[in-house]
Write a protein that holds these residues in place. Structure first.
Motif, mmCIF file in Angstrom:
data_model
loop_
_atom_site.group_PDB
_atom_site.id
_atom_site.type_symbol
_atom_site.label_atom_id
_atom_site.label_comp_id
_atom_site.label_asym_id
_atom_site.label_seq_id
_atom_site.Cartn_x
_atom_site.Cartn_y
_atom_site.Cartn_z
ATOM 1 N N THR A 177 0.797 -1.225 0.000
ATOM 2 C CA THR A 177 0.000 0.000 0.000
ATOM 3 C C THR A 177 0.833 1.280 0.000
ATOM 4 O O THR A 177 0.295 2.360 -0.294
ATOM 5 C CB THR A 177 -0.921 0.047 1.231
ATOM 6 O OG1 THR A 177 -0.116 0.156 2.425
ATOM 7 C CG2 THR A 177 -1.787 -1.208 1.316
ATOM 8 N N GLY A 178 2.096 1.178 0.367
ATOM 9 C CA GLY A 178 2.909 2.377 0.515
ATOM 10 C C GLY A 178 2.598 3.160 1.776
ATOM 11 O O GLY A 178 3.083 4.280 1.957
ATOM 12 N N ARG A 179 1.794 2.600 2.677
ATOM 13 C CA ARG A 179 1.435 3.251 3.946
ATOM 14 C C ARG A 179 1.897 2.365 5.084
ATOM 15 O O ARG A 179 1.736 1.143 5.045
ATOM 16 C CB ARG A 179 -0.076 3.472 4.073
ATOM 17 C CG ARG A 179 -0.767 4.030 2.844
ATOM 18 C CD ARG A 179 -0.275 5.410 2.458
ATOM 19 N NE ARG A 179 -0.546 6.430 3.445
ATOM 20 C CZ ARG A 179 -1.715 7.056 3.580
ATOM 21 N NH1 ARG A 179 -2.756 6.713 2.818
ATOM 22 N NH2 ARG A 179 -1.858 8.027 4.458
ATOM 23 N N ALA A 180 2.467 2.957 6.124
ATOM 24 C CA ALA A 180 3.013 2.192 7.243
ATOM 25 C C ALA A 180 2.062 2.216 8.435
ATOM 26 O O ALA A 180 1.407 3.219 8.710
ATOM 27 C CB ALA A 180 4.373 2.752 7.656
ATOM 28 N N VAL A 181 2.005 1.103 9.139
ATOM 29 C CA VAL A 181 1.260 0.991 10.397
ATOM 30 C C VAL A 181 2.175 0.343 11.427
ATOM 31 O O VAL A 181 2.841 -0.648 11.140
ATOM 32 C CB VAL A 181 -0.021 0.150 10.232
ATOM 33 C CG1 VAL A 181 -0.694 -0.083 11.588
ATOM 34 C CG2 VAL A 181 -0.999 0.831 9.276
ATOM 35 N N ARG A 182 2.217 0.925 12.605
ATOM 36 C CA ARG A 182 2.953 0.335 13.717
ATOM 37 C C ARG A 182 1.965 -0.161 14.770
ATOM 38 O O ARG A 182 0.844 0.333 14.869
ATOM 39 C CB ARG A 182 3.923 1.338 14.337
ATOM 40 C CG ARG A 182 5.001 1.822 13.374
ATOM 41 C CD ARG A 182 6.076 2.622 14.091
ATOM 42 N NE ARG A 182 5.533 3.835 14.681
ATOM 43 C CZ ARG A 182 6.224 4.623 15.515
ATOM 44 N NH1 ARG A 182 7.468 4.308 15.855
ATOM 45 N NH2 ARG A 182 5.673 5.727 15.998
ATOM 46 N N VAL A 183 2.395 -1.135 15.569
ATOM 47 C CA VAL A 183 1.543 -1.712 16.616
ATOM 48 C C VAL A 183 2.154 -1.410 17.978
ATOM 49 O O VAL A 183 3.346 -1.659 18.211
ATOM 50 C CB VAL A 183 1.380 -3.233 16.433
ATOM 51 C CG1 VAL A 183 0.658 -3.853 17.629
ATOM 52 C CG2 VAL A 183 0.617 -3.525 15.140
ATOM 53 N N GLY A 184 1.334 -0.854 18.864
ATOM 54 C CA GLY A 184 1.762 -0.546 20.222
ATOM 55 C C GLY A 184 1.104 -1.477 21.227
ATOM 56 O O GLY A 184 -0.120 -1.594 21.267
ATOM 57 N N PHE A 185 1.919 -2.137 22.046
ATOM 58 C CA PHE A 185 1.432 -3.050 23.080
ATOM 59 C C PHE A 185 1.231 -2.262 24.370
ATOM 60 O O PHE A 185 2.127 -1.539 24.802
ATOM 61 C CB PHE A 185 2.433 -4.186 23.287
ATOM 62 C CG PHE A 185 2.594 -5.062 22.075
ATOM 63 C CD1 PHE A 185 1.894 -6.252 21.966
ATOM 64 C CD2 PHE A 185 3.423 -4.686 21.028
ATOM 65 C CE1 PHE A 185 2.023 -7.046 20.843
ATOM 66 C CE2 PHE A 185 3.556 -5.474 19.896
ATOM 67 C CZ PHE A 185 2.857 -6.660 19.804
ATOM 68 N N ARG A 186 0.058 -2.411 24.966
ATOM 69 C CA ARG A 186 -0.301 -1.590 26.123
ATOM 70 C C ARG A 186 0.033 -2.299 27.435
ATOM 71 O O ARG A 186 -0.622 -3.273 27.814
ATOM 72 C CB ARG A 186 -1.791 -1.242 26.102
ATOM 73 C CG ARG A 186 -2.213 -0.343 27.253
ATOM 74 C CD ARG A 186 -3.640 0.113 27.106
ATOM 75 N NE ARG A 186 -3.789 0.937 25.916
ATOM 76 C CZ ARG A 186 -4.955 1.431 25.507
ATOM 77 N NH1 ARG A 186 -6.063 1.162 26.171
ATOM 78 N NH2 ARG A 186 -5.017 2.174 24.425
ATOM 79 N N PRO A 187 1.041 -1.820 28.171
ATOM 80 C CA PRO A 187 1.355 -2.413 29.476
ATOM 81 C C PRO A 187 0.262 -2.080 30.495
ATOM 82 O O PRO A 187 -0.481 -1.106 30.346
ATOM 83 C CB PRO A 187 2.673 -1.735 29.862
ATOM 84 C CG PRO A 187 3.163 -1.063 28.611
ATOM 85 C CD PRO A 187 1.955 -0.738 27.810
ATOM 86 N N GLY A 188 0.194 -2.885 31.546
ATOM 87 C CA GLY A 188 -0.770 -2.608 32.597
ATOM 88 C C GLY A 188 -0.658 -3.585 33.734
ATOM 89 O O GLY A 188 -0.025 -4.645 33.609
ATOM 90 N N PRO A 189 -1.244 -3.283 34.881
ATOM 91 C CA PRO A 189 -1.208 -4.179 36.030
ATOM 92 C C PRO A 189 -1.760 -5.561 35.685
ATOM 93 O O PRO A 189 -2.814 -5.674 35.060
ATOM 94 C CB PRO A 189 -2.108 -3.477 37.055
ATOM 95 C CG PRO A 189 -2.123 -2.049 36.635
ATOM 96 C CD PRO A 189 -2.018 -2.050 35.151
ATOM 97 N N GLY A 190 -1.032 -6.590 36.057
ATOM 98 C CA GLY A 190 -1.480 -7.955 35.803
ATOM 99 C C GLY A 190 -1.123 -8.483 34.442
ATOM 100 O O GLY A 190 -1.375 -9.646 34.136
ATOM 101 N N ALA A 191 -0.537 -7.645 33.576
ATOM 102 C CA ALA A 191 -0.158 -8.071 32.233
ATOM 103 C C ALA A 191 1.297 -8.545 32.218
ATOM 104 O O ALA A 191 2.083 -8.228 33.112
ATOM 105 C CB ALA A 191 -0.348 -6.936 31.233
#
Length: 362
Positions: A177-191
């Motif tokens: 597609t010529g478009r970039a997507v990044r993925v962010g992992f969400r930290p949190g209590p119990g994870a």
């Protein structure tokens, strides 16, 4: 909404739109009218950035239906809305009334399950067609790998393989597609991802060009780490902050004295984890009220940024302010995406951001 960092870079400011997943595209459009359009009118802006939550079944359908994606993009444009982020944190299906919501850090398959991979890549395929023409790249948020309880070596090995496939899938989306997507992992209590040490260790062998963290600043507060040191550790490990959700947690310095006020935050089916400075963790506020661990407590329950909880409770306002200021203080912005519910240019200025004269949205 676009904000201008002092470097000249653009920081996208978005507003969440949904409190429950939509069954189909018409339901998404209804949410845009009910939530985002009302917010845009209240803050009097031309363009409002919104973060959409699309449940797995709907995401799978949109990922293979180009016409529906085109229609969604048109519906956004007609309402003066733009999308640069999608939430893949919860896994509830359309119409579910379970405990999951946009702020949940667990629930559904974890990252040892290919279903989580498929869902996230579906969101990436949708997002590239929703991005504004001038957006450099977009972001998808997801859970902090999974629950720490029960996360064994087998899950860890499966997760490592799947994260490799995620990186490859995102590279393929960018190539096609010529478009970039990044993925962010969400930290949190119990994870699995909770504090900065666990994040730095988990990302030691991960593709950090495409993968990073999506910080909920209320969850950061619940680590009891000093926010500057937390962010410094991530930076030292090369872990990018792909998105930051500007939120405050609830604090009870004397839980016994605050028990009455705390009971008002108990919600059946909507757990609010509790942490203490010595590393204590309880999965829900009701457990903490029953077991009465020594205080102070921090509770992962939403506190509106402009409000204060009832006395003797307080909000972790200092944590999110310090974190945002540090993220924005460098030569370049420490994140490209902020999710917030600020309602005026004054509030934005307090975050250390300067809205352009023509384009103010939040």
């Amino acid at each position: 909404m676009r904000l201008r960092h002092h470097s000249g870079r653009v920081v996208h400011l978005t507003h969440g739109t949904a409190v429950r997943p939509a069954r189909d595209l018409p339901a998404v459009v209804e949410q845009l009218d009910a939530y985002a359009k009302a917010v845009r009118s209240r803050v009097d802006v031309d363009t409002l950035g919104v973060s959409l939550w699309l449940p797995p079944t709907l995401a799978a359908a949109l990922a293979v239906d180009g016409r529906s994606r085109t229609r969604l993009r048109a519906e956004l444009t007609a309402r003066g809305l733009e999308v640069v982020t999608l939430s893949g944190v919860p896994y509830a299906q359309g119409g579910d009334e379970g405990s999951e919501g946009p702020g949940r850090i667990d629930g559904g398959p974890d990252w040892s399950d290919p279903a989580r991979l498929e869902y996230t890549l579906d969101l990436a395929r949708i997002l590239v067609d929703l991005l504004p023409d001038d957006a450099v790249r977009g972001a998808v948020s997801t859970i902090g790998l999974g629950r720490a309880d029960g996360w064994d070596e087998a899950k860890q090995k499966a997760c490592a393989r799947i994260l490799g496939r995620l990186s490859g899938g995102l590279a393929e989306v960018a190539w096609q597609t010529g478009r970039a997507v990044r993925v962010g992992f969400r930290p949190g209590p119990g994870a699995v991802l909770d504090g900065s040490a666990s994040i730095a260790a988990a990302f030691a062998r991960v593709d950090k060009d495409r993968l990073g963290v999506s910080l909920d600043l209320a969850a950061l507060a619940c680590t009891w780490e000093e926010p500057g040191a937390y962010l410094d550790r991530l930076a030292g490990a090369g872990v990018p902050v792909i998105q930051a959700q500007v939120t405050a947690a609830l604090q009870a310095d004397d839980p016994a004295a605050a028990a009455g006020a705390l009971r008002g935050y108990v919600q059946e089916g909507h757990p609010h984890p509790v942490t203490t400075p010595d590393g204590g963790y309880l999965p829900d506020l009701s457990d903490a009220l029953r077991d009465s661990p020594a205080g102070p407590w921090r509770v992962l329950a939403p506190v509106p940024l402009k409000e204060q909880p009832p006395a003797p409770l307080s909000a972790t306002t200092g944590v999110w302010r310090t974190a945002v200021r540090q993220l924005m203080a460098g030569d370049l912005p420490g994140t490209e995406h902020l999710d917030i519910e600020a309602q005026s240019a004054t509030e934005l200025a307090e975050l250390g951001l300067s809205p352009p004269a023509v384009h103010i949205s939040c």
